[in-house]
Design a protein around this motif. Structure first.
Motif, short mmCIF file in Angstrom:
data_model
loop_
_atom_site.label_atom_id
_atom_site.label_comp_id
_atom_site.label_asym_id
_atom_site.label_seq_id
_atom_site.Cartn_x
_atom_site.Cartn_y
_atom_site.Cartn_z
N ALA A 7 32.61 40.55 -0.40
CA ALA A 7 32.72 40.26 1.04
C ALA A 7 34.09 40.65 1.58
N ALA A 8 35.14 40.39 0.79
CA ALA A 8 36.49 40.72 1.24
C ALA A 8 36.66 42.23 1.39
N HIS A 9 36.13 43.00 0.46
CA HIS A 9 36.26 44.45 0.54
C HIS A 9 35.39 45.03 1.66
N LEU A 10 34.22 44.43 1.87
CA LEU A 10 33.38 44.90 2.97
C LEU A 10 34.02 44.59 4.32
N ASP A 15 29.51 46.10 -10.99
CA ASP A 15 28.28 46.08 -11.79
C ASP A 15 27.59 44.72 -11.71
N LYS A 16 28.40 43.66 -11.75
CA LYS A 16 27.84 42.31 -11.69
C LYS A 16 27.15 42.06 -10.34
N VAL A 17 27.81 42.45 -9.26
CA VAL A 17 27.24 42.27 -7.92
C VAL A 17 25.96 43.09 -7.78
N ASP A 18 25.99 44.32 -8.26
CA ASP A 18 24.80 45.18 -8.16
C ASP A 18 23.64 44.59 -8.95
N PHE A 19 23.90 44.13 -10.17
CA PHE A 19 22.83 43.58 -11.01
C PHE A 19 22.20 42.35 -10.38
N PHE A 20 23.04 41.42 -9.91
CA PHE A 20 22.48 40.18 -9.39
C PHE A 20 21.93 40.34 -7.97
N TRP A 51 18.40 48.50 1.71
CA TRP A 51 19.61 48.25 2.51
C TRP A 51 20.59 47.35 1.76
N MET A 52 20.07 46.28 1.14
CA MET A 52 20.95 45.37 0.40
C MET A 52 21.65 46.10 -0.74
N GLN A 53 20.92 46.93 -1.47
CA GLN A 53 21.53 47.66 -2.57
C GLN A 53 22.55 48.67 -2.07
N SER A 54 22.27 49.31 -0.95
CA SER A 54 23.20 50.32 -0.43
C SER A 54 24.51 49.68 0.02
N VAL A 55 24.42 48.46 0.51
CA VAL A 55 25.63 47.77 1.00
C VAL A 55 26.56 47.42 -0.16
N VAL A 56 25.98 46.98 -1.29
CA VAL A 56 26.83 46.50 -2.38
C VAL A 56 27.26 47.60 -3.33
N GLN A 57 26.65 48.77 -3.25
CA GLN A 57 26.99 49.84 -4.19
C GLN A 57 28.11 50.72 -3.65
N GLY A 58 29.00 51.10 -4.56
CA GLY A 58 30.05 52.05 -4.21
C GLY A 58 31.08 51.53 -3.24
N VAL A 59 31.37 50.23 -3.27
CA VAL A 59 32.36 49.66 -2.36
C VAL A 59 33.76 50.05 -2.85
N ASP A 60 34.53 50.67 -2.00
CA ASP A 60 35.87 51.14 -2.38
C ASP A 60 36.77 49.96 -2.78
N GLY A 61 37.48 50.14 -3.90
CA GLY A 61 38.47 49.16 -4.31
C GLY A 61 37.94 48.01 -5.14
N LEU A 62 36.62 47.91 -5.30
CA LEU A 62 36.06 46.79 -6.06
C LEU A 62 36.16 47.10 -7.55
N ASP A 63 36.62 46.12 -8.33
CA ASP A 63 36.72 46.28 -9.77
C ASP A 63 35.37 46.71 -10.35
N PRO A 64 35.34 47.72 -11.26
CA PRO A 64 34.07 48.23 -11.78
C PRO A 64 33.17 47.16 -12.38
N HIS A 65 33.75 46.23 -13.15
CA HIS A 65 32.92 45.18 -13.75
C HIS A 65 32.35 44.27 -12.67
N THR A 66 33.16 43.93 -11.68
CA THR A 66 32.67 43.11 -10.57
C THR A 66 31.57 43.85 -9.81
N GLY A 101 30.16 33.50 -7.83
CA GLY A 101 30.76 33.16 -6.54
C GLY A 101 31.98 34.02 -6.25
N SER A 102 32.87 34.15 -7.23
CA SER A 102 34.08 34.95 -7.01
C SER A 102 33.75 36.42 -6.89
N ALA A 103 32.71 36.88 -7.62
CA ALA A 103 32.33 38.28 -7.54
C ALA A 103 31.84 38.64 -6.14
#
Length: 593
Positions: A61-64, A152-157, A135-150, A54-56
């Motif tokens: 969403a906040a960075h987007l 990776d978690k968002v991309d995987f799920f 499209w879904m994968q492109s939106v969540v990948q490479g978001v500026d400012g997002l913690d790398p571990h977060t 949820g927090s990830a």
């Protein structure tokens, strides 16, 4: 039910169909009652978010929201792809050939049915799904400012979500399932519901998907059947010695240290693909550790205990049996990590000569890039796991199995959902999947140490980063000749990460890369002549540089390993017959959850 002539569909007998579903409804009520009782007994269990997804996704969403142009560009791209798709569908309906907007990956077996390409509607459904998933994968990948571990978690799920939404997973959008439903008069859905209820009942209210016909196999008979004896037993392991098949054997015996996350017999499934039998046939005196499937009474057994009561105790017993003070050793996955620690432990005490050579099967010693498994490891998740293990005394094997299955969800989850529940078929007997379902528990102390110090902190690679049984571990002191075999498509121990381990040892190292994955790349006998492997006599710092200058060979890496180990195996001596009261595979391996 009446069946029409030829291959036409069956007509459904309403009375027969109604009776069947009444029986299933009664069974469903009983299973769902068990499920409800479990939920009432553990009301918070379904509300927890141990992975903090949820927090990830909130962070995403906040960075987007702070970069609306990025979202707008992605949406415009999606709109453009849909316009092309609608245009192609219209032209296709008129008989005009078109170029697909998107194609599934070459290895994507979800869309192998010809209808996904030849039928306009299913081709449109397929491409609509692939466009949306992209499209879904492109939106969540490479978001500026997002913690790398977060990130990776968002991309995987997100990938897990898109895999779950595939049209192949639903009755009305899977052409193969629709054909089967029409041809059988809906019998496939009835059988599928029976299979679903059986798996819910088997999992005591949790879905435990059947991957194979488990009744088709029995440990010691048609799997784990290489002849031998149990020559030692302690609280953590049984030591198996195998019966020789040659009149003479190499002087130095061979010890195999398997992972205790799974059982050892992945290396002894059937005679034709058994690494253990093959090694015996090459003239090695083979010993294998068969780990206990621990319960709560072993909760305090730690990583050091696994070293002392595992390979170290085994080496002592092997020296007594063979009269040889030196041995060769193989460690597989977690067993290879333990083997590396054992080498450093012995070296620090001036006893490195006890091991003549070490082989690492798909082993991580440097955990800096653990792949998709890394998304499950962070401080909050570890605290949750540690609290669960503290209550139970162990980590349940089903949780480990579920995590590994997620790494290849289309192959190890959704393909069985389609086969078992939508097509209503029984799973095919498959020895590897029988082994995969034969889960083991992890003692609380050991597993907490392993996850925290290796995956989370990655301090085993650092000199004196950890201490085992009072001895600081420094891999850089190890001079023992080592052979690393890794697999190019490994999702559990990524080969670029296992390659980093070759840089930690001081002694001579040979790195070999097999094709395929964590299991199939290792269990690849020469007679199969499959996959192939890469070799390189140099070890440049970067794994990609190693691969770019490597030479590819056809067939199995087993022959390369056997040629490498010959100088370390010693001269020929009369074969040694195992002595013991219990036949292999022993008693520990037979304990199932």
């Amino acid at each position: 039910m009446a069946e029409q002539q030829g291959s036409e569909s069956k007509l459904i007998d309403p009375a027969d169909f109604g009776r069947t579903f009444t029986e299933l409804a009664d069974k469903s009520q009983a299973v769902m009652g068990t499920l409800l009782a479990n939920q009432l007994a553990h009301p918070a269990q379904g509300l927890m978010d141990p992975l903090h997804l949820g927090s990830a996704f909130y962070d995403l969403a906040a960075h987007l929201a702070s970069d609306p142009l990025r979202v707008m560009d992605a949406n415009l791209g999606l709109w453009n792809d849909y316009m092309k798709l609608w245009q192609n569908a219209t032209l296709g309906a008129l008989g005009t050939e078109t170029t697909p907007v998107v194609q599934p990956d070459a290895g994507d077996r979800r869309f192998k049915d010809e209808a996904w390409t030849e039928h306009t509607i299913f081709d449109f459904i397929k491409q609509s799904y692939l466009v949306t998933a992209r499209w879904m994968q492109s939106v969540v990948q490479g978001v500026d400012g997002l913690d790398p571990h977060t990130a990776d978690k968002v991309d995987f799920f997100t990938r897990q979500i898109t895999d779950a939404m595939a049209p192949s997973n639903f009755v009305l959008t899977n052409p193969q399932v629709l054909r089967e439903t029409l041809d059988s008069g809906g019998e496939n859905l009835v059988r599928g519901l029976e299979n679903l209820l059986h798996d819910l009942e088997r999992g005591k209210g949790q879905l435990r998907i059947s991957m194979t016909d488990e009744s088709a196999f029995k440990v010691g008979e048609n799997v784990a059947s290489t002849p031998g004896k149990v020559v030692m037993r302690n609280a953590l392991m049984e030591l198996l010695q195998y019966t020789p098949t040659t009149e003479t054997v190499h002087r130095r015996p061979l010890l195999i240290v398997p992972p205790w996350i799974n059982k050892y017999y992945i290396l002894d499934l059937r005679p034709k693909n058994s690494f253990i039998k093959w090694a015996v046939d090459q003239g090695h005196t083979v010993f294998v550790i068969s780990w206990v499937n621990p319960d709560a009474s072993l909760r305090d057994k730690g990583f050091a205990d696994y070293m002392l009561e595992g390979p170290l105790a085994a080496l002592d017993r092997m020296a007594e049996i063979t009269g040889e003070p030196e041995a060769n050793i193989i460690g597989y996955c977690l067993g290879g990590t333990l083997t590396g620690c054992l080498l450093a432990w012995l070296t620090r005490q001036g006893k490195a000569g006890r091991i003549a050579s070490a082989t690492h099967f798909t082993t991580m010693l440097d955990f800096s890039e653990p792949g998709d498994l890394g998304v499950f490891i962070d401080e909050p998740t570890l605290e949750y796991l540690e609290s669960q293990m503290e209550k139970n005394g162990y980590l349940d094997g089903s949780e480990m199995a579920g995590t590994f299955n997620l790494l290849r969800s289309n192959d190890l989850i959704w393909s069985f959902v389609i086969n078992n529940y939508l097509l209503g078929k029984d799973p095919f007997p498959f020895d590897l999947l029988y082994w995969n379902a034969d889960s083991t528990r992890m003692p609380a102390a050991m597993h907490g140490f392993y996850l925290r110090h290796m995956y989370l902190e990655n301090i085993v690679r650092k000199p004196d980063g950890i201490t085992l049984a009072g001895v600081p571990i420094d891999l850089s002191l190890v001079e023992t000749p080592a052979y690393f075999i890794s697999c190019r498509e490994d999702h559990i121990a990524p080969w670029r990460t296992t390659y980093l381990g070759t840089r930690l040892y001081k002694g001579p190292v040979r790195f070999v890369l097999a094709a395929s994955g964590h299991i199939a790349g290792i269990v690849n006998p020469p007679v199969a002549n499959k996959y192939g492997f890469w070799t390189n006599d140099t070890l440049p710092p970067a794994p990609e540089d190693w691969l770019n200058s490597a030479q590819r060979s056809e067939g199995s890496w087993w022959t390369d390993w056997n040629a490498w180990i010959q100088p370390h195996a010693g001269e020929q001596v009369p074969a040694r017959m195992p002595q013991g009261d219990t036949d292999a595979p022993g008693t520990y391996v037979a304990v199932r959850l």
